[in-house]
Design a protein around this motif. Structure first.
Motif, PDB file in Angstrom:
ATOM      1  N   LEU A 188       0.849  -1.184   0.000  1.00  0.00           N
ATOM      2  CA  LEU A 188       0.000   0.000   0.000  1.00  0.00           C
ATOM      3  C   LEU A 188       0.890   1.241   0.000  1.00  0.00           C
ATOM      4  CD1 LEU A 188      -3.118   0.066   0.385  1.00  0.00           C
ATOM      5  CD2 LEU A 188      -2.674   0.373   2.824  1.00  0.00           C
ATOM      6  N   GLN A 189       0.634   2.159  -0.922  1.00  0.00           N
ATOM      7  CA  GLN A 189       1.392   3.413  -0.884  1.00  0.00           C
ATOM      8  C   GLN A 189       0.498   4.510  -0.306  1.00  0.00           C
ATOM      9  OE1 GLN A 189       2.761   5.935  -4.294  1.00  0.00           O
ATOM     10  NE2 GLN A 189       4.749   5.126  -3.676  1.00  0.00           N
ATOM     11  N   ILE A 190       0.945   5.061   0.803  1.00  0.00           N
ATOM     12  CA  ILE A 190       0.171   6.101   1.498  1.00  0.00           C
ATOM     13  C   ILE A 190       0.904   7.431   1.300  1.00  0.00           C
ATOM     14  CG2 ILE A 190      -0.764   6.835   3.725  1.00  0.00           C
ATOM     15  CD1 ILE A 190      -0.496   3.849   4.610  1.00  0.00           C
ATOM     16  N   VAL A 191       0.214   8.404   0.711  1.00  0.00           N
ATOM     17  CA  VAL A 191       0.863   9.661   0.339  1.00  0.00           C
ATOM     18  C   VAL A 191       0.368  10.792   1.247  1.00  0.00           C
ATOM     19  CG1 VAL A 191       1.289  11.293  -1.539  1.00  0.00           C
ATOM     20  CG2 VAL A 191       0.936   8.856  -2.059  1.00  0.00           C
ATOM     21  N   TRP A 192       1.274  11.409   1.962  1.00  0.00           N
ATOM     22  CA  TRP A 192       0.936  12.564   2.802  1.00  0.00           C
ATOM     23  C   TRP A 192       1.177  13.820   1.960  1.00  0.00           C
ATOM     24  CZ3 TRP A 192      -1.972  13.876   6.490  1.00  0.00           C
ATOM     25  CH2 TRP A 192      -1.751  15.036   7.232  1.00  0.00           C
ATOM     26  N   VAL A 193       0.089  14.512   1.638  1.00  0.00           N
ATOM     27  CA  VAL A 193       0.149  15.614   0.682  1.00  0.00           C
ATOM     28  C   VAL A 193       0.530  16.932   1.374  1.00  0.00           C
ATOM     29  CG1 VAL A 193      -1.183  16.924  -1.023  1.00  0.00           C
ATOM     30  CG2 VAL A 193      -1.620  14.472  -0.726  1.00  0.00           C
ATOM     31  N   TYR A 194       1.625  17.495   0.967  1.00  0.00           N
ATOM     32  CA  TYR A 194       2.081  18.826   1.364  1.00  0.00           C
ATOM     33  C   TYR A 194       2.224  19.008   2.893  1.00  0.00           C
ATOM     34  CZ  TYR A 194       0.937  20.207  -3.487  1.00  0.00           C
ATOM     35  OH  TYR A 194       0.870  20.314  -4.861  1.00  0.00           O
ATOM     36  N   PRO A 195       3.143  18.226   3.497  1.00  0.00           N
ATOM     37  CA  PRO A 195       3.379  18.411   4.947  1.00  0.00           C
ATOM     38  C   PRO A 195       3.821  19.829   5.283  1.00  0.00           C
ATOM     39  CG  PRO A 195       5.092  17.032   3.941  1.00  0.00           C
ATOM     40  CD  PRO A 195       4.020  17.217   2.907  1.00  0.00           C
ATOM     41  N   ASP A 196       4.390  20.546   4.293  1.00  0.00           N
ATOM     42  CA  ASP A 196       4.867  21.905   4.556  1.00  0.00           C
ATOM     43  C   ASP A 196       3.726  22.913   4.612  1.00  0.00           C
ATOM     44  OD1 ASP A 196       4.632  21.139   1.831  1.00  0.00           O
ATOM     45  OD2 ASP A 196       5.788  22.866   1.164  1.00  0.00           O
ATOM     46  N   LEU A 197       2.536  22.553   4.121  1.00  0.00           N
ATOM     47  CA  LEU A 197       1.411  23.506   4.112  1.00  0.00           C
ATOM     48  C   LEU A 197       0.201  23.004   4.904  1.00  0.00           C
ATOM     49  CD1 LEU A 197       1.434  24.580   0.328  1.00  0.00           C
ATOM     50  CD2 LEU A 197       2.426  25.800   2.276  1.00  0.00           C
ATOM     51  N   LEU A 198      -0.037  21.700   4.844  1.00  0.00           N
ATOM     52  CA  LEU A 198      -1.281  21.148   5.418  1.00  0.00           C
ATOM     53  C   LEU A 198      -0.950  20.091   6.475  1.00  0.00           C
ATOM     54  CD1 LEU A 198      -3.263  20.578   2.085  1.00  0.00           C
ATOM     55  CD2 LEU A 198      -3.562  22.471   3.695  1.00  0.00           C
ATOM     56  N   SER A 199      -0.822  20.516   7.708  1.00  0.00           N
ATOM     57  CA  SER A 199      -0.506  19.513   8.738  1.00  0.00           C
ATOM     58  C   SER A 199      -0.694  20.078  10.139  1.00  0.00           C
ATOM     59  CB  SER A 199       0.940  19.034   8.560  1.00  0.00           C
ATOM     60  OG  SER A 199       1.175  17.886   9.337  1.00  0.00           O
ATOM     61  N   THR A 200      -1.906  20.563  10.436  1.00  0.00           N
ATOM     62  CA  THR A 200      -2.123  21.125  11.776  1.00  0.00           C
ATOM     63  C   THR A 200      -2.664  20.065  12.730  1.00  0.00           C
ATOM     64  OG1 THR A 200      -4.310  21.858  11.081  1.00  0.00           O
ATOM     65  CG2 THR A 200      -2.557  23.489  10.976  1.00  0.00           C
ATOM     66  N   TYR A 201      -2.588  20.359  14.025  1.00  0.00           N
ATOM     67  CA  TYR A 201      -3.219  19.539  15.077  1.00  0.00           C
ATOM     68  C   TYR A 201      -2.935  18.045  14.953  1.00  0.00           C
ATOM     69  CZ  TYR A 201      -5.657  23.930  15.152  1.00  0.00           C
ATOM     70  OH  TYR A 201      -5.936  25.260  15.160  1.00  0.00           O
ATOM     71  N   GLY A 202      -1.694  17.708  14.582  1.00  0.00           N
ATOM     72  CA  GLY A 202      -1.311  16.291  14.579  1.00  0.00           C
ATOM     73  C   GLY A 202      -1.904  15.474  13.453  1.00  0.00           C
ATOM     74  N   ASP A 203      -2.385  16.129  12.372  1.00  0.00           N
ATOM     75  CA  ASP A 203      -3.026  15.364  11.297  1.00  0.00           C
ATOM     76  C   ASP A 203      -2.094  14.343  10.648  1.00  0.00           C
ATOM     77  OD1 ASP A 203      -5.508  16.579  11.604  1.00  0.00           O
ATOM     78  OD2 ASP A 203      -5.029  18.193  10.196  1.00  0.00           O
ATOM     79  N   ARG A 204      -0.757  14.589  10.718  1.00  0.00           N
ATOM     80  CA  ARG A 204       0.179  13.620  10.148  1.00  0.00           C
ATOM     81  C   ARG A 204       0.029  12.252  10.826  1.00  0.00           C
ATOM     82  NH1 ARG A 204       5.281  12.071  11.293  1.00  0.00           N
ATOM     83  NH2 ARG A 204       6.608  11.412   9.558  1.00  0.00           N
ATOM     84  N   ALA A 262       3.134  -1.585   3.822  1.00  0.00           N
ATOM     85  CA  ALA A 262       2.704  -0.203   3.578  1.00  0.00           C
ATOM     86  C   ALA A 262       3.926   0.699   3.528  1.00  0.00           C
ATOM     87  CB  ALA A 262       1.758   0.253   4.679  1.00  0.00           C
ATOM     88  N   GLN A 263       3.922   1.566   2.524  1.00  0.00           N
ATOM     89  CA  GLN A 263       5.017   2.515   2.356  1.00  0.00           C
ATOM     90  C   GLN A 263       4.416   3.910   2.496  1.00  0.00           C
ATOM     91  OE1 GLN A 263       6.257   2.629  -1.688  1.00  0.00           O
ATOM     92  NE2 GLN A 263       7.983   3.979  -1.244  1.00  0.00           N
ATOM     93  N   THR A 264       5.077   4.775   3.250  1.00  0.00           N
ATOM     94  CA  THR A 264       4.569   6.146   3.373  1.00  0.00           C
ATOM     95  C   THR A 264       5.478   7.100   2.599  1.00  0.00           C
ATOM     96  OG1 THR A 264       5.775   6.474   5.433  1.00  0.00           O
ATOM     97  CG2 THR A 264       3.507   5.749   5.635  1.00  0.00           C
ATOM     98  N   VAL A 265       4.850   8.058   1.925  1.00  0.00           N
ATOM     99  CA  VAL A 265       5.590   9.020   1.112  1.00  0.00           C
ATOM    100  C   VAL A 265       5.092  10.411   1.486  1.00  0.00           C
ATOM    101  CG1 VAL A 265       6.213   9.681  -1.252  1.00  0.00           C
ATOM    102  CG2 VAL A 265       5.420   7.358  -0.781  1.00  0.00           C
ATOM    103  N   GLU A 266       6.009  11.314   1.801  1.00  0.00           N
ATOM    104  CA  GLU A 266       5.605  12.690   2.104  1.00  0.00           C
ATOM    105  C   GLU A 266       6.008  13.565   0.927  1.00  0.00           C
ATOM    106  OE1 GLU A 266       6.208  14.056   6.055  1.00  0.00           O
ATOM    107  OE2 GLU A 266       6.355  12.041   6.869  1.00  0.00           O
ATOM    108  N   VAL A 267       5.051  14.248   0.337  1.00  0.00           N
ATOM    109  CA  VAL A 267       5.311  15.032  -0.877  1.00  0.00           C
ATOM    110  C   VAL A 267       5.116  16.510  -0.571  1.00  0.00           C
ATOM    111  CG1 VAL A 267       4.690  15.369  -3.291  1.00  0.00           C
ATOM    112  CG2 VAL A 267       4.472  13.104  -2.261  1.00  0.00           C
ATOM    113  N   ARG A 268       6.203  17.255  -0.635  1.00  0.00           N
ATOM    114  CA  ARG A 268       6.126  18.688  -0.336  1.00  0.00           C
ATOM    115  C   ARG A 268       5.498  19.445  -1.501  1.00  0.00           C
ATOM    116  NH1 ARG A 268       9.338  20.611   3.792  1.00  0.00           N
ATOM    117  NH2 ARG A 268       9.536  22.576   2.667  1.00  0.00           N
ATOM    118  N   SER A 269       5.093  20.686  -1.215  1.00  0.00           N
ATOM    119  CA  SER A 269       4.322  21.437  -2.213  1.00  0.00           C
ATOM    120  C   SER A 269       5.152  21.880  -3.417  1.00  0.00           C
ATOM    121  CB  SER A 269       3.658  22.647  -1.563  1.00  0.00           C
ATOM    122  OG  SER A 269       4.636  23.527  -1.074  1.00  0.00           O
TER     123      SER A 269
END
Ligand SMILES: NC(=O)CC[C@H](N)C(=O)O
Length: 235
Positions: free
Chosen positions: A5-21, A38-45
């Motif tokens: 499973l590839q799990i993509v965290w979209v724009y940690p630099d812009l969208l990540s308040t209140y522990g949403d990560r 499962a693989q996690t990928v963080e993609v900056r804006s």
């Protein structure tokens, strides 16, 4: 889902308040605990979004970062293409609002990604505090518990269903909270939402894997957290 499973965290630099990560960590943990790699990928804006992800996660953000994120996601186009290929999208607060046709940021009406049939404007006051309610029975989930902090109000069109009926807090408009359609689900709940609502995490994993159900896990700690938070709002 090619070999995991590839799990993509979209724009940690812009969208990540209140522990949403934390939503990403919970999904990866609950997948791996069932033997699903499962693989996690963080993609900056400033990076292109991969389009082969299985689950895309968006978090909350203040007005400025939210407007910038919407602009960059519109230019990129990858999130909408991935969702059209039935990737799962789970979006919180600012991330939820920007999936709709429009939202307000710093007094300006901003175009959204138009991926689900919602639009957001501004409410009379900021909604801050616990958020709880009864989830759409077709999803088969226990009551939702979360924390909200937003100035926007969200209006649902006929193309989406509300995620829940609010019993505490405001959510979309004081009556309903969140929205879902096909494999896209949005909510105002931080907390992070998937730590407080592991059954919702499992629903997203089922959507992503095509499984009808997943094996049970020891949820002693999340159950304690849920009981404590739901008791605090009289449920
Ligand atoms: N917490 C958030 O993501 C806030 C979203 C948006 N900026 C609002 O105030 O409505």
């Amino acid at each position: 889902m090619n070999g995991g499973l590839q799990i993509v965290w979209v724009y940690p630099d812009l969208l990540s308040t209140y522990g949403d990560r934390g939503n990403m960590l919970i999904l990866a943990h609950r997948a791996r605990a069932r033997g699903i790699p499962a693989q996690t990928v963080e993609v900056r804006s400033d990076q292109r979004l991969p389009e082969q992800g299985d689950i895309y996660l968006l978090g909350g953000g203040e007005d400025g970062p939210q407007a910038l994120a919407a602009q960059r996601l519109l230019n990129d186009g990858g999130l909408a293409r991935a969702a059209a290929n039935r990737a799962v999208v789970f979006a919180v607060c600012a991330g939820y609002q920007l999936l709709g046709s429009s939202f307000f940021a710093k007094g300006d009406k901003c175009p959204g990604l138009d991926m689900i049939d919602i639009s957001s404007d501004r409410g009379p006051s900021r909604a801050v505090g616990e958020l709880a309610g009864d989830v759409d029975p077709t999803l088969g989930l226990p009551p939702l518990t979360g924390f909200e902090n937003h100035g926007g109000r969200t209006h649902l069109g006929p193309g989406v269903k509300p995620l829940l009926r609010v019993t505490t807090g405001v959510g979309n408009d004081g009556v309903t909270e969140g929205a879902w359609s096909e494999t896209i689900l949005g909510t105002y709940a931080h907390g992070p939402a998937l730590a407080r609502n592991p059954a919702l995490a499992d629903l997203l994993l089922c959507w992503a894997t095509g499984e009808q159900s997943l094996g049970p896990l020891d949820d002693t700690w999340p159950d304690r957290l849920r009981a404590e938070r739901l008791t605090a709002v009289g449920r």
